[in-house]
Design a protein around this motif. Structure first.
Motif, PDB file in Angstrom:
ATOM      1  N   LEU A   4       0.850  -1.186   0.000  1.00 28.94           N
ATOM      2  CA  LEU A   4       0.000   0.000   0.000  1.00 28.94           C
ATOM      3  C   LEU A   4       0.887   1.239   0.000  1.00 28.94           C
ATOM      4  N   TYR A   5       0.701   2.090  -1.007  1.00 26.37           N
ATOM      5  CA  TYR A   5       1.441   3.348  -1.112  1.00 26.37           C
ATOM      6  C   TYR A   5       0.539   4.503  -0.683  1.00 26.37           C
ATOM      7  N   ILE A   6       1.085   5.402   0.127  1.00 26.02           N
ATOM      8  CA  ILE A   6       0.347   6.583   0.581  1.00 26.02           C
ATOM      9  C   ILE A   6       0.993   7.813  -0.034  1.00 26.02           C
ATOM     10  N   ASN A   7       0.268   8.461  -0.930  1.00 22.89           N
ATOM     11  CA  ASN A   7       0.727   9.717  -1.519  1.00 22.89           C
ATOM     12  C   ASN A   7       0.103  10.847  -0.719  1.00 22.89           C
ATOM     13  N   CYS A   8       0.843  11.319   0.293  1.00 21.43           N
ATOM     14  CA  CYS A   8       0.302  12.277   1.254  1.00 21.43           C
ATOM     15  C   CYS A   8       0.897  13.668   1.046  1.00 21.43           C
ATOM     16  N   ALA A 154       4.085   1.966   2.396  1.00 19.52           N
ATOM     17  CA  ALA A 154       5.106   2.994   2.149  1.00 19.52           C
ATOM     18  C   ALA A 154       4.417   4.337   1.972  1.00 19.52           C
ATOM     19  N   ALA A 155       5.005   5.383   2.507  1.00 19.10           N
ATOM     20  CA  ALA A 155       4.420   6.727   2.402  1.00 19.10           C
ATOM     21  C   ALA A 155       5.444   7.706   1.857  1.00 19.10           C
ATOM     22  N   GLU A 187      10.469   9.503  13.630  1.00 13.99           N
ATOM     23  CA  GLU A 187      11.447   9.856  12.593  1.00 13.99           C
ATOM     24  C   GLU A 187      10.792   9.888  11.207  1.00 13.99           C
ATOM     25  N   ILE A 188       9.662  10.594  11.133  1.00 14.30           N
ATOM     26  CA  ILE A 188       8.924  10.706   9.873  1.00 14.30           C
ATOM     27  C   ILE A 188       9.511  11.847   9.043  1.00 14.30           C
ATOM     28  N   PRO A 189       9.952  11.591   7.830  1.00 13.26           N
ATOM     29  CA  PRO A 189      10.446  12.674   6.966  1.00 13.26           C
ATOM     30  C   PRO A 189       9.309  13.644   6.638  1.00 13.26           C
ATOM     31  N   ASP A 213       5.653   1.376   7.040  1.00 11.31           N
ATOM     32  CA  ASP A 213       6.902   0.629   7.202  1.00 11.31           C
ATOM     33  C   ASP A 213       8.102   1.400   6.670  1.00 11.31           C
ATOM     34  N   SER A 214       7.908   2.222   5.629  1.00 13.92           N
ATOM     35  CA  SER A 214       9.024   2.963   5.040  1.00 13.92           C
ATOM     36  C   SER A 214       8.516   4.269   4.451  1.00 13.92           C
ATOM     37  N   PHE A 215       9.420   5.240   4.338  1.00 16.47           N
ATOM     38  CA  PHE A 215       9.072   6.555   3.817  1.00 16.47           C
ATOM     39  C   PHE A 215       9.957   6.882   2.616  1.00 16.47           C
TER      40      PHE A 215
END
Length: 252
Positions: A4-8, A154-155, A187-189, A213-215
């Motif tokens: 699942l990709y999050i385009n935020c 992933a976001a 530690e969110i970019p 899980d990953s950014f």
């Protein structure tokens, strides 16, 4: 493997996530039935379709009840502390997977609020996140994640906006102290966008920290199974939140 990709790039809030999940294909009746297992009868879900540019998006609103009518005051509803919310989740008939993810998201929020307000975690009153609407947003997100059953999330890097926001604590700088603490702890970019308003809420930041899980990603990998688009209540002029569910190929 499903990812699942999050385009935020527009920011993130709880109602945006629920809207995007439903727009993607999570049945509204499934979400409502699972939420009813909380035995929380203080709300109704309003689900509407709207257009942002040429894109059809879903707008989800948690309509709070009082004794005589419905209202949508943003900071209404019963405030609850962390322990009360955890007890509500634990004693519900929700699946174990949903309970674990819901508690993880609330734990992230509670620890950040505890640091900001210098109180024990169990005594944290969540204000917005402890109100009914954010309980629904967070547990609803866990229900939708469980339904989609992605192996990885992933976001993209998330914007915060800038300026000031009115909340139950008064007028706060953007990003709000709880949001800043969550971004630091997880530690969110992130980056300051050019939007002079709050585009990342405490609930949104907690959800992002709890499910991702990953950014950082540029292109999705594999076969696109579903896309979904959700919007919030603020007109930022940005594209809507986009969720993309992919089945990754072994040769990618």
């Amino acid at each position: 493997m499903k990812k699942l990709y999050i385009n935020c790039g527009c920011g993130l809030s709880g109602d945006m996530m629920l809207g995007a999940f439903i727009n993607m294909g999570v049945p509204a009746d499934h979400l409502k039935e699972k939420l009813s297992r909380l035995r929380l009868d203080e709300f109704e879900l309003s689900i509407k379709e709207k257009m942002i540019g040429k894109q059809s998006v879903t707008d989800v609103d948690v309509i709070l009840k009082d004794e005589t009518n419905l209202h949508t005051a943003p900071y209404s509803g019963a405030y609850r502390n962390y322990r009360q919310i955890v007890d509500m989740i634990n004693t519900s008939a929700l699946s174990n997977n949903v309970k674990v993810l819901s508690r993880r998201i609330f734990d992230i929020k509670a620890k950040a609020e505890a640091k900001v307000h210098q109180v024990p975690v169990d005594k944290v009153q969540f204000h917005e996140a402890g109100a009914v609407d954010s309980i629904v947003d967070i547990v609803g997100t866990a229900i939708c994640c469980d339904y989609l059953d992605a192996d990885e999330v992933a976001a993209k890097h998330v914007p915060t906006g800038y300026g000031k926001v009115k909340c139950a604590c008064g007028t706060l700088p953007v990003p709000a102290p709880a949001v800043k603490q969550i971004l630091k702890d997880a530690e969110i970019p992130h980056y300051r966008s050019d939007i002079s308003q709050e585009v990342l809420t405490p609930t949104g930041a907690s959800i992002l920290a709890g499910i991702t899980d990953s950014f950082g990603w540029d292109d999705v990998r594999g076969n696109v199974l579903k896309r979904g688009y959700g919007c919030g209540k603020r007109d930022t002029g940005l594209p809507p939140l986009e969720l993309i569910l992919c089945e990754e190929r072994e040769d990618v």
